[in-house]
Design a protein around this motif. Structure first.
Motif, PDB file in Angstrom:
ATOM      1  N   ALA A   5       0.846  -1.186   0.000  1.00  0.00           N
ATOM      2  CA  ALA A   5       0.000   0.000   0.000  1.00  0.00           C
ATOM      3  C   ALA A   5       0.878   1.231   0.000  1.00  0.00           C
ATOM      4  N   THR A   7       0.943   5.239   1.058  1.00  0.00           N
ATOM      5  CA  THR A   7       0.233   6.176   1.921  1.00  0.00           C
ATOM      6  C   THR A   7       1.096   7.398   2.176  1.00  0.00           C
ATOM      7  N   SER A   8       0.457   8.484   2.556  1.00  0.00           N
ATOM      8  CA  SER A   8       1.184   9.703   2.907  1.00  0.00           C
ATOM      9  C   SER A   8       1.455   9.766   4.413  1.00  0.00           C
ATOM     10  N   LEU A   9       1.039   8.745   5.159  1.00  0.00           N
ATOM     11  CA  LEU A   9       1.280   8.711   6.602  1.00  0.00           C
ATOM     12  C   LEU A   9       2.756   8.451   6.876  1.00  0.00           C
ATOM     13  N   ALA A  14       1.539   4.991  10.542  1.00  0.00           N
ATOM     14  CA  ALA A  14       1.043   3.888   9.698  1.00  0.00           C
ATOM     15  C   ALA A  14       1.373   2.533  10.319  1.00  0.00           C
ATOM     16  N   LEU A  19      -3.360   0.490   9.112  1.00  0.00           N
ATOM     17  CA  LEU A  19      -3.472   0.335   7.660  1.00  0.00           C
ATOM     18  C   LEU A  19      -4.477  -0.753   7.298  1.00  0.00           C
ATOM     19  N   TRP A  22      -7.990   0.599   7.723  1.00  0.00           N
ATOM     20  CA  TRP A  22      -8.323   1.534   6.660  1.00  0.00           C
ATOM     21  C   TRP A  22      -8.625   0.798   5.353  1.00  0.00           C
TER      22      TRP A  22
END
Length: 117
Positions: A5, A7-9, A14, A19, A22
């Motif tokens: 995945a 993600t910008s986290l 994260a 994750l 989500w």
């Protein structure tokens, strides 16, 4: 099974559990959209203006939720079993005598659903 995945986290934000939650939430929404599109032909709808599209989406969600609450997992099969038109309502004039303006809780013909007469 390995899942990748993007993600910008940050790494601290994260966590694998976060994750996973989500991703599961995202796919549950996609599953609902898939049912609305394939079974209820939402993409073929020609309602485009005002609040009609949102109202119809709400009614579709209500239908799916009602069938699921009733125990159906295959929405298409449940819709095939459900009649297109409801049965005729019980005529009010044929109901037993009762005090005026006093609703009586009756069981409907299907699965004992309560209705007011």
């Amino acid at each position: 099974m390995t899942v990748y995945a993007i993600t910008s986290l940050t790494a601290a934000q994260a966590s694998p559990a976060r994750l996973a939650d989500w991703i599961r939430g995202h796919w549950s929404i996609e599953a609902l959209h898939h049912i609305r599109d394939t079974t209820l032909a939402e993409d073929a709808s020609q309602l485009r203006t005002g609040t009609a599209p949102r109202a119809m989406a709400s009614l579709r969600n209500l239908a799916i939720g009602t069938l699921r609450a009733h125990g159906d997992r295959n929405i298409a099969a449940a819709l095939r079993r459900t009649p297109a038109t409801p049965p005729e309502p019980y005529p009010y004039w044929a109901s037993p005598a009762r005090e005026p303006d006093t609703p009586t809780l009756c069981r409907g013909p299907e699965e004992g659903w309560p209705t007011y007469v």
